[in-house]
Motif scaffolding. Sequence first.
Motif, short mmCIF file in Angstrom:
data_model
loop_
_atom_site.label_atom_id
_atom_site.label_comp_id
_atom_site.label_asym_id
_atom_site.label_seq_id
_atom_site.Cartn_x
_atom_site.Cartn_y
_atom_site.Cartn_z
N GLU A 94 77.02 -38.08 -95.51
CA GLU A 94 77.54 -37.20 -96.57
C GLU A 94 78.98 -36.82 -96.23
N ALA A 95 79.20 -36.49 -94.95
CA ALA A 95 80.54 -36.09 -94.52
C ALA A 95 81.52 -37.26 -94.66
N ASP A 96 81.09 -38.47 -94.31
CA ASP A 96 81.96 -39.65 -94.47
C ASP A 96 82.28 -39.88 -95.94
N SER A 97 81.29 -39.67 -96.80
CA SER A 97 81.53 -39.89 -98.24
C SER A 97 82.54 -38.88 -98.78
N GLU A 98 82.59 -37.70 -98.19
CA GLU A 98 83.61 -36.73 -98.62
C GLU A 98 85.01 -37.23 -98.24
N LYS A 99 85.08 -38.00 -97.17
CA LYS A 99 86.38 -38.61 -96.80
C LYS A 99 86.70 -39.76 -97.76
N ILE A 100 85.68 -40.54 -98.11
CA ILE A 100 85.90 -41.63 -99.07
C ILE A 100 86.41 -41.05 -100.39
N ARG A 101 85.76 -39.97 -100.84
CA ARG A 101 86.22 -39.31 -102.08
C ARG A 101 87.63 -38.76 -101.91
N GLY A 102 87.91 -38.21 -100.72
CA GLY A 102 89.25 -37.67 -100.45
C GLY A 102 90.30 -38.76 -100.58
N ASN B 123 97.72 -46.18 -110.59
CA ASN B 123 96.63 -45.59 -111.37
C ASN B 123 97.11 -44.51 -112.32
N THR B 124 98.12 -43.73 -111.91
CA THR B 124 98.59 -42.66 -112.79
C THR B 124 99.44 -43.21 -113.94
N ALA B 125 99.86 -44.48 -113.81
CA ALA B 125 100.60 -45.10 -114.92
C ALA B 125 99.65 -45.56 -116.03
N LEU B 126 98.35 -45.56 -115.74
CA LEU B 126 97.36 -45.99 -116.75
C LEU B 126 97.14 -44.85 -117.76
N SER B 127 96.56 -45.18 -118.92
CA SER B 127 96.36 -44.14 -119.94
C SER B 127 95.35 -43.09 -119.48
N SER B 128 94.33 -43.50 -118.71
CA SER B 128 93.42 -42.50 -118.11
C SER B 128 93.08 -42.99 -116.70
N PRO B 129 92.77 -42.06 -115.79
CA PRO B 129 92.54 -42.50 -114.41
C PRO B 129 91.28 -43.35 -114.31
N PRO B 130 91.28 -44.37 -113.44
CA PRO B 130 90.04 -45.12 -113.23
C PRO B 130 88.99 -44.22 -112.59
N LEU B 131 87.71 -44.55 -112.81
CA LEU B 131 86.63 -43.69 -112.33
C LEU B 131 85.86 -44.36 -111.20
N ALA B 132 85.51 -43.56 -110.20
CA ALA B 132 84.73 -44.06 -109.06
C ALA B 132 83.39 -43.34 -109.00
N PHE B 133 82.37 -44.11 -108.61
CA PHE B 133 81.04 -43.53 -108.36
C PHE B 133 80.76 -43.74 -106.88
N VAL B 134 80.59 -42.65 -106.13
CA VAL B 134 80.31 -42.77 -104.69
C VAL B 134 78.86 -42.36 -104.47
N ASP B 135 78.07 -43.30 -103.99
CA ASP B 135 76.63 -43.08 -103.82
C ASP B 135 76.34 -43.05 -102.31
N THR B 136 75.64 -42.01 -101.85
CA THR B 136 75.45 -41.84 -100.40
C THR B 136 73.98 -41.87 -100.04
N TYR B 137 73.64 -42.62 -99.01
CA TYR B 137 72.27 -42.66 -98.48
C TYR B 137 72.30 -42.11 -97.05
N GLY B 138 71.15 -41.55 -96.62
CA GLY B 138 71.02 -41.22 -95.21
C GLY B 138 71.40 -39.79 -94.84
N CYS B 139 71.96 -39.66 -93.64
CA CYS B 139 72.07 -38.34 -92.99
C CYS B 139 73.32 -37.58 -93.43
#
Length: 472
Positions: A46-54, A26-42
């Motif tokens: 939210e805490a698990d999504s912070e790990k996914i983002r990590g 990914n860092t060899a690309l001209s710009s980093p790819p972008l992710a959208f993390v959408d969270t539902y529920g409790c």
Amino acid sequence: MANIPSVDSVELERQAGIMQRIYELNTALSSPPLAFVDTYGCQQNEADSEKIRGMLHEMGYGFTDDEYEADLIVINTCAIREHAEMRILGNVGALVHTKRKNPEQKIVLCGCMVQQEHMIERIKKSFHQVDLVFGTHELYRFPELMDRMLSTHKGRIFEVRKIDGERVEGLPVLRQDSVKAWLSVMYGCNNFCSYCIVPYVRGRERSRAPEAIFDEARQLIDSGYKEITLLGQNVNSYGRDLGGDTDFSYLLSEINKIPGDFIIRFMTSHPKDATDRLFQTMADCEKVENHIHLPFQSGNDRLLKAMNRNYTKQSYLELVEKARSLMPDISITSDVIVGFPGETDEEFEDTLDLVRKVRFDMLFTFIYSPREGTPAAKMPDPFTREEKQRRFDRLIALHNEIVAEKQAAHVGKVARVLIDGESRKDSRGYNLTSRTSEGRLVLLKGSKELIGQFRNVLITDSTTWSLCGEIC
Ligand code: 5AD
Ligand code: SF4
């Protein structure tokens, strides 16, 4: 219960190696790819999504909130009620448009909803835009699954194991907030309340080792976090699977001893496991806030039994009394379900009576939603949706009246608050949000520099949902 396997360091290093490889690509690309993390529920999600983002951050991804711009969309799903699932499926359905615009876009579903077999079938059949589905027990394998999705594997990937769960430590975390942090102390649930899908989709209770929790708490405090919320489906059973006599009160009192100006919150507490020792610890620990979330679900003993809750209306009221005898101003919030199968009008009156007696500071009110595979979903349910809605409306009206009265009683008092963020634009000019020890929202006016600070405020006005204040 002590025989829950741990994911070993060799496996975690393998996943880390995969993250590194993807990072280099990914860092060899001209710009980093972008992710959208959408969270539902409790908050657990939210805490698990912070790990996914990590993990995504370690793989060289940047982040966006724009589905059209995203190269990768990860939807962390919830299964608690049908309404949540319908909303998620509606939004996943709409992603055919984003994918049509960007055929290289990858769509990933994870979390509780996809842990259910009938949902996997449904996604296989009707949601062809989804590239990868992984269950709640596969979170630490996200790098490996990403790698398969991005390179070697051609078809769609479904990875959902039906297991009791494993102990996993050391996943990277990218937190969303710089003042308040979630800290999971345990995962899963053993209670099998008869209406609830959580034990089926999140596995058995797994407590984290106390040292791992203390280390994380120290790191959070060292990096400037002011509020730590300890998370678990039922924090009051923390430690039972560890053997020995480590319990949740011990965790609270040890975290309370860590030097620094910060506060501790926690959720959720099951009334059957809320002990005198817990209340005494809360009262003794100055950093533990003056609030408990204690879901009661119903005020009727027959229903409580049918729900498999293991307490009665009377014993719940005694718990509340005990908490208030030690902490007279404690705020008590709760969850309640209206329209459990077979609930009669008379039985619902017991719920109203309990609400009148306790006078909750906040209530999360739900109409019962049948969950496939739970015992309650098989119980006869003769009452119509309209009847349940009428009860629900009565409950809300009663609770709103109580809260408005309780809120008004704070006007003229001084409270210590943690200023935690910016508020939505307000015609009266309030631009900051803060919370009292009891968790009450107080709107303030002031500079953004105040975010992250504790201040005394004079409460000047109240509405049902918020207070207004002036910094003293
Ligand atoms: N229907 C309605 N509400 C539910 N909850 C859990 N399962 C159901 C269901 N099947 C509510 C409970 C729980 C909260 C998180 O969600 O009140 O405490
Ligand atoms: Fe569901 Fe009951 Fe467990 Fe809470 S304690 S997650 S309501 S089964």
